[in-house]
Design a protein around this motif. Structure first.
Motif, PDB file in Angstrom:
ATOM      1  N   TRP A 202       0.808  -1.220   0.000  1.00 37.23           N
ATOM      2  CA  TRP A 202       0.000   0.000   0.000  1.00 37.23           C
ATOM      3  C   TRP A 202       0.844   1.274   0.000  1.00 37.23           C
ATOM      4  CZ3 TRP A 202      -5.097   0.038  -0.869  1.00 37.23           C
ATOM      5  CH2 TRP A 202      -5.812  -1.148  -0.661  1.00 37.23           C
ATOM      6  N   LEU A 205       1.044   4.156  -2.928  1.00 33.48           N
ATOM      7  CA  LEU A 205       0.021   4.032  -3.956  1.00 33.48           C
ATOM      8  C   LEU A 205      -0.827   5.305  -4.037  1.00 33.48           C
ATOM      9  CD1 LEU A 205      -1.384   0.408  -3.681  1.00 33.48           C
ATOM     10  CD2 LEU A 205       0.193   1.348  -5.349  1.00 33.48           C
ATOM     11  N   THR A 206      -1.078   5.757  -5.234  1.00 30.22           N
ATOM     12  CA  THR A 206      -1.943   6.911  -5.469  1.00 30.22           C
ATOM     13  C   THR A 206      -2.904   6.592  -6.604  1.00 30.22           C
ATOM     14  OG1 THR A 206      -0.475   7.886  -7.120  1.00 30.22           O
ATOM     15  CG2 THR A 206      -0.083   8.494  -4.807  1.00 30.22           C
ATOM     16  N   ASP A 207      -3.957   7.377  -6.718  1.00 32.46           N
ATOM     17  CA  ASP A 207      -4.892   7.192  -7.822  1.00 32.46           C
ATOM     18  C   ASP A 207      -4.177   7.314  -9.160  1.00 32.46           C
ATOM     19  OD1 ASP A 207      -6.538   7.321  -5.617  1.00 32.46           O
ATOM     20  OD2 ASP A 207      -7.995   8.655  -6.533  1.00 32.46           O
ATOM     21  N   GLU A 208      -3.270   8.286  -9.242  1.00 31.65           N
ATOM     22  CA  GLU A 208      -2.559   8.535 -10.494  1.00 31.65           C
ATOM     23  C   GLU A 208      -1.675   7.352 -10.885  1.00 31.65           C
ATOM     24  OE1 GLU A 208      -3.994  12.133  -8.721  1.00 31.65           O
ATOM     25  OE2 GLU A 208      -2.654  10.601  -7.899  1.00 31.65           O
ATOM     26  N   VAL A 210      -2.044   4.140  -9.989  1.00 27.65           N
ATOM     27  CA  VAL A 210      -2.871   3.006 -10.388  1.00 27.65           C
ATOM     28  C   VAL A 210      -3.436   3.224 -11.789  1.00 27.65           C
ATOM     29  CG1 VAL A 210      -4.926   1.662  -9.851  1.00 27.65           C
ATOM     30  CG2 VAL A 210      -3.421   2.422  -8.003  1.00 27.65           C
ATOM     31  N   ALA A 211      -3.876   4.436 -12.081  1.00 24.47           N
ATOM     32  CA  ALA A 211      -4.395   4.733 -13.423  1.00 24.47           C
ATOM     33  C   ALA A 211      -3.313   4.521 -14.473  1.00 24.47           C
ATOM     34  CB  ALA A 211      -4.912   6.164 -13.467  1.00 24.47           C
ATOM     35  N   HIS A 214      -2.726   0.782 -15.025  1.00 27.34           N
ATOM     36  CA  HIS A 214      -3.829   0.204 -15.795  1.00 27.34           C
ATOM     37  C   HIS A 214      -3.760   0.609 -17.267  1.00 27.34           C
ATOM     38  CE1 HIS A 214      -6.573  -0.651 -12.109  1.00 27.34           C
ATOM     39  NE2 HIS A 214      -6.007  -1.755 -12.535  1.00 27.34           N
ATOM     40  N   ARG A 233     -11.378   0.612  -0.853  1.00 29.98           N
ATOM     41  CA  ARG A 233     -10.363   1.386  -1.564  1.00 29.98           C
ATOM     42  C   ARG A 233      -9.923   0.663  -2.838  1.00 29.98           C
ATOM     43  NH1 ARG A 233      -8.516   5.891  -3.541  1.00 29.98           N
ATOM     44  NH2 ARG A 233      -6.264   6.219  -3.362  1.00 29.98           N
ATOM     45  N   GLU A 236     -12.557   1.070  -5.473  1.00 33.16           N
ATOM     46  CA  GLU A 236     -12.526   2.435  -6.003  1.00 33.16           C
ATOM     47  C   GLU A 236     -11.408   2.609  -7.030  1.00 33.16           C
ATOM     48  OE1 GLU A 236     -11.997   4.802  -2.560  1.00 33.16           O
ATOM     49  OE2 GLU A 236     -14.087   4.617  -1.864  1.00 33.16           O
ATOM     50  N   LEU A 237     -10.269   1.962  -6.767  1.00 25.46           N
ATOM     51  CA  LEU A 237      -9.111   2.094  -7.642  1.00 25.46           C
ATOM     52  C   LEU A 237      -9.176   1.158  -8.854  1.00 25.46           C
ATOM     53  CD1 LEU A 237      -6.330   2.383  -4.913  1.00 25.46           C
ATOM     54  CD2 LEU A 237      -6.990   4.166  -6.527  1.00 25.46           C
ATOM     55  N   PHE A 239      -8.898  -2.205  -8.657  1.00 25.36           N
ATOM     56  CA  PHE A 239      -7.985  -3.329  -8.491  1.00 25.36           C
ATOM     57  C   PHE A 239      -8.633  -4.617  -8.985  1.00 25.36           C
ATOM     58  CE2 PHE A 239      -5.459  -1.404  -4.700  1.00 25.36           C
ATOM     59  CZ  PHE A 239      -4.725  -0.653  -5.596  1.00 25.36           C
TER      60      PHE A 239
END
Length: 263
Positions: A202, A205-208, A210-211, A214, A233, A236-237, A239
């Motif tokens: 963990w 980890l940031t939204d950016e 993970v995006a 992906h 969480r 939301e991301l 995963f």
């Protein structure tokens, strides 16, 4: 054996779900002796979507399912402790040790034969790679589609890419970034070993991030997952799953999180 509800998981990729999967860490390690056949069976009965376990090599070349380099932590009594490194013991010696409730350290071949869900096969010892590839190719070729080789060690993933390129690979890290282990950047390693998945602690980890992972085409998950909030969480991301020590809790957390998100 209990069948897993797949009503929300109709699309699969490389034998895996495109949506969130509950992954049994070393089987059902919090409620059953870890990395044993019984622990894997229990996790499947509870309803995990995938299983994760660790591979090392015995002195006589058997691919065994064990996390630690020794039996000191998992042996149920003193007879199994202090035996020294697993790499210096034969499988006969290893199998004779009670690792809890009268259970033994199984082989990779036994675990594949006992399970039915997708498997994250974490390679703890690079020297085990050749035997791992042989076991799958010669004894369980029909199961190759549900196997993914994972490791903290890029060298192990490189070796598996050479030995069994048709089987998917995933890199594991304690967090992001990891300059000490991967000075050339984690994304460089993922590309080099042609990974399909990235399993990250963990931290960092940031939204950016993970995006970006992906968009680059990799599946993504964080570990460990130890609460309902962490499942929320992860959903939301976007995963693809989360590794849990207690599958009963993990399955319940996912159900709760999905119910809350739809209400």
């Amino acid at each position: 054996m209990m069948t897993t509800d797949t009503t929300h998981d109709t699309t699969k990729r490389n034998g895996r779900r495109d949506t969130y999967a509950v992954v049994g860490h070393r089987g059902a390690r919090d409620i059953s002796p870890e990395n044993t056949l019984e622990s894997f069976r229990l996790a499947e009965e509870i309803g995990v979507h995938e299983l994760e376990f660790d591979i090392r090599l015995s002195a006589d070349g058997v691919a065994i399912v064990l996390h630690d380099a020794t039996l000191d932590r998992t042996a149920a009594d003193e007879d199994g402790r202090g035996l020294g490194p697993i790499a210096e013991l034969t499988y006969e010696q290893i199998k004779a040790v009670d690792v809890g409730e009268g259970r033994y350290v199984p082989t990779l071949a036994e675990v594949i034969a006992t399970t039915t869900v997708p498997l994250q096969v974490e390679i703890k010892a690079v020297e085990a790679c050749d035997e791992i590839a042989r076991v799958v190719a010669e004894l369980h070729p029909a199961d190759a589609e549900r196997i993914r080789f994972t490791s903290f060690q890029p060298e192990a993933l490189r070796r598996m890419h050479a030995l069994a390129p048709e089987i998917s690979r995933g890199l594991i890290t304690h967090g992001y970034p990891d300059a000490e282990r991967h000075p050339d950047a984690i994304e460089t390693v993922l590309a080099e070993v042609e990974a399909t998945a990235f399993y990250c602690g963990w931290e960092g980890l940031t939204d950016e991030l993970v995006a970006r992972i992906h968009i680059a085409g990799y599946e993504m998950a964080a570990w460990p997952v130890r609460s309902l909030d962490e499942v929320r969480r992860g959903l939301e991301l976007g995963f693809n799953g989360g590794t849990v020590d207690d599958p009963r809790a993990g399955v319940e957390w996912l159900a709760q999180a999905r119910e809350q998100s739809s209400s």
